[in-house]
Design a protein around this motif. Structure first.
Motif, PDB file in Angstrom:
ATOM      1  N   ASP A 108       4.437  -9.239 -12.879  1.00 15.85           N
ATOM      2  CA  ASP A 108       4.779  -7.868 -12.280  1.00 15.85           C
ATOM      3  C   ASP A 108       5.727  -7.597 -12.498  1.00 15.85           C
ATOM      4  O   ASP A 108       7.292  -7.823 -12.193  1.00 15.85           O
ATOM      5  CB  ASP A 108       4.296  -7.346 -10.712  1.00 15.85           C
ATOM      6  N   THR A 168       5.155   7.314   6.198  1.00 10.02           N
ATOM      7  CA  THR A 168       3.951   7.171   4.808  1.00 10.02           C
ATOM      8  C   THR A 168       5.089   6.970   3.779  1.00 10.02           C
ATOM      9  O   THR A 168       3.975   6.606   2.445  1.00 10.02           O
ATOM     10  CB  THR A 168       3.326   8.216   5.113  1.00 10.02           C
ATOM     11  N   ASP A 202       3.254   3.612   1.888  1.00  9.78           N
ATOM     12  CA  ASP A 202       1.370   4.017   1.605  1.00  9.78           C
ATOM     13  C   ASP A 202       1.047   5.445   0.523  1.00  9.78           C
ATOM     14  O   ASP A 202       0.558   5.767   0.682  1.00  9.78           O
ATOM     15  CB  ASP A 202       0.808   4.969   3.118  1.00  9.78           C
ATOM     16  N   ASP A 203       1.998   6.005  -0.282  1.00 10.36           N
ATOM     17  CA  ASP A 203       2.464   7.119  -0.612  1.00 10.36           C
ATOM     18  C   ASP A 203       2.009   6.656  -2.732  1.00 10.36           C
ATOM     19  O   ASP A 203       2.964   5.515  -2.892  1.00 10.36           O
ATOM     20  CB  ASP A 203       3.670   7.880  -0.492  1.00 10.36           C
ATOM     21  N   SER A 204       0.731   6.714  -2.962  1.00 13.87           N
ATOM     22  CA  SER A 204       0.940   5.902  -3.875  1.00 13.87           C
ATOM     23  C   SER A 204       1.120   6.975  -5.540  1.00 13.87           C
ATOM     24  O   SER A 204       1.357   6.630  -6.635  1.00 13.87           O
ATOM     25  CB  SER A 204      -1.117   5.849  -4.677  1.00 13.87           C
ATOM     26  N   ASP A 205       1.413   8.356  -5.393  1.00 18.20           N
ATOM     27  CA  ASP A 205       2.478   8.997  -6.000  1.00 18.20           C
ATOM     28  C   ASP A 205       3.318   9.425  -6.225  1.00 18.20           C
ATOM     29  O   ASP A 205       4.268   9.196  -7.325  1.00 18.20           O
ATOM     30  CB  ASP A 205       1.832  10.632  -5.655  1.00 18.20           C
ATOM     31  N   CYS A 239      12.265   3.408 -11.514  1.00 16.96           N
ATOM     32  CA  CYS A 239      11.280   2.397 -11.994  1.00 16.96           C
ATOM     33  C   CYS A 239      11.761   2.011 -13.290  1.00 16.96           C
ATOM     34  O   CYS A 239      13.060   1.660 -14.074  1.00 16.96           O
ATOM     35  CB  CYS A 239      10.671   2.755 -11.754  1.00 16.96           C
ATOM     36  N   SER A 256       7.387   6.320  -5.153  1.00 19.25           N
ATOM     37  CA  SER A 256       7.775   4.741  -5.169  1.00 19.25           C
ATOM     38  C   SER A 256       8.136   5.426  -3.868  1.00 19.25           C
ATOM     39  O   SER A 256       9.215   6.202  -3.753  1.00 19.25           O
ATOM     40  CB  SER A 256       8.469   4.541  -6.525  1.00 19.25           C
ATOM     41  N   LYS A 316       7.351  -5.255  -9.856  1.00 17.56           N
ATOM     42  CA  LYS A 316       8.242  -6.146  -8.611  1.00 17.56           C
ATOM     43  C   LYS A 316       9.433  -7.161  -8.789  1.00 17.56           C
ATOM     44  O   LYS A 316      10.138  -7.273  -8.258  1.00 17.56           O
ATOM     45  CB  LYS A 316       6.664  -7.208  -7.660  1.00 17.56           C
TER      46      LYS A 316
END
Length: 358
Positions: free
Chosen positions: A180, A302, A305-308, A46, A310, A183
């Motif tokens: 961001d 998922t 949808d995983d917030s933990d 990231c 990336s 992004k």
């Protein structure tokens, strides 16, 4: 006549250059012939993945023992963060040397180009697409590849936005495509990939509206692999292809996966190369992307949808496992984030092999 050499060296950490130093010491690698170094580092991939910059710093420090600083800086350093799952950290050292004049057929050709720095306000916009397209053409010329069909993979390291770079643009009266920073990685990867598509005539510049970048995934390149990093502000471009003006035992071919489990095209490429019969694996490079639908062949996943964790990290681990099972090695270069790199949810794969006896 030139010859391409590719050295795959495992690493113990982002700063481990002992394998490279050893290869240079025993004469297996000539530092003056190094064109590029690609690497997988065990960061998060990231914005704040400084393992990439750490690795580049260590590589440059080692090479400074053998080369003038200008020559060290001319090398393309493409570090891709993230070795999720069982992906193994390693580097690929790409070298060019003088080769024998006789050549039974085309061999691997390597070209390199370093672009000028990209203004922060141009990231994710048509200016970046144009800059990369020109850089790819320069790298093709550097490799002596005239035919677009002879290009099999274009690996690019591109910049991203940081808070400081955004502030710099705004202070000069400009706006950036996003504020961001995460992004911005996808926008930069996407614009760079579309630049490859334009250079390889897969798309024309008129096909691309600025609003398409990072959004319209029906536009893509079959041979682009782009990776964004905080450690640079320009683009470092490496072209891999085939040429009869090059000699040596190395060859390259590519495939395009339609989705994360589409192994049939990769198997077909392995068969064309004669892997396990006429050739042995040297390197595998691939892109991984969860896709925008949230489904894989009709089944929900998922990853998005995983917030933990990336989504790109999930994708690297998943695609890495699929491809490792095919070739029997975890020392493969799987890069996450495949915006405009292959179809939505899929991605390009390049395989470098060595002809037996070479």
């Amino acid at each position: 006549m030139r010859e391409a050499k590719v050295h795959r060296i495992p690493t113990k950490g982002p700063d481990d250059v002992s394998g490279l130093a050893s290869a240079i010491a025993r004469g297996a690698i000539a530092p003056e012939g190094i064109v590029a170094i690609l690497g997988k580092t065990e960061g998060n991939g990231c914005v704040n993945d400084f393992t990439r910059a750490f690795a580049v710093q260590a590589l440059k420090a080692e090479l400074s023992n053998h080369l003038p600083r200008a020559a060290v800086d001319d090398i393309a350093y493409v570090m891709s963060g993230g070795t999720e799952g069982a992906l193994s950290p390693h580097i690929l050292v790409l070298e060019r040397t003088a080769g024998p004049a006789d050549n039974d057929g085309p061999s691997l050709a390597i070209g390199r180009a370093l672009t000028a720095p990209l203004a922060p306000e141009d990231l994710g916009r048509l200016a970046q697409v144009r800059l990369v397209a020109d850089g790819v053409r320069t790298a093709m010329a550097d490799a002596g590849i005239a035919e677009i069909s002879d290009v099999h993979f274009v690996q690019i390291k591109c910049p991203l936005l940081t808070s400081e770079r955004i502030q710099r643009a705004e202070a000069s009266g400009h706006t950036t495509t996003t504020r961001d920073t995460l992004k911005s990685m996808g926008l930069s990867r996407g614009a760079s990939a579309l630049g490859v598509a334009v250079a390889l005539r897969e798309l024309s510049l008129s096909d691309i509206d600025e609003s398409h970048i990072g959004r319209d995934m029906s536009l893509w390149s079959s041979r682009a692999s782009t990776s964004a990093g905080v450690e640079l502000e320009n683009h470092e471009i490496v072209v891999l292809g085939m040429s009869r003006d090059w000699s040596g035992p190395l060859i390259v071919d590519h495939a395009v996966m339609a989705d994360a489990i589409d192994v049939a095209p990769v198997k077909a490429t392995l068969e064309r190369l004669g892997l396990g019969k006429d050739t042995s694996l040297v390197a595998l490079l691939a892109k991984a992307e969860p896709g925008t639908s949230g489904r894989l062949r009709g089944s929900r996943h998922t990853m998005l949808d995983d917030s933990d964790i990336s989504a790109t990290r999930h994708a690297r681990a998943f695609v890495g496992g699929v491809l490792a099972g095919l070739v029997g090695s975890t020392e493969i270069f799987v890069s996450g984030g495949a915006e405009h790199q292959g179809p939505d949810g899929g991605g390009p794969v390049a395989i470098i092999a060595r002809r037996n006896g070479g």
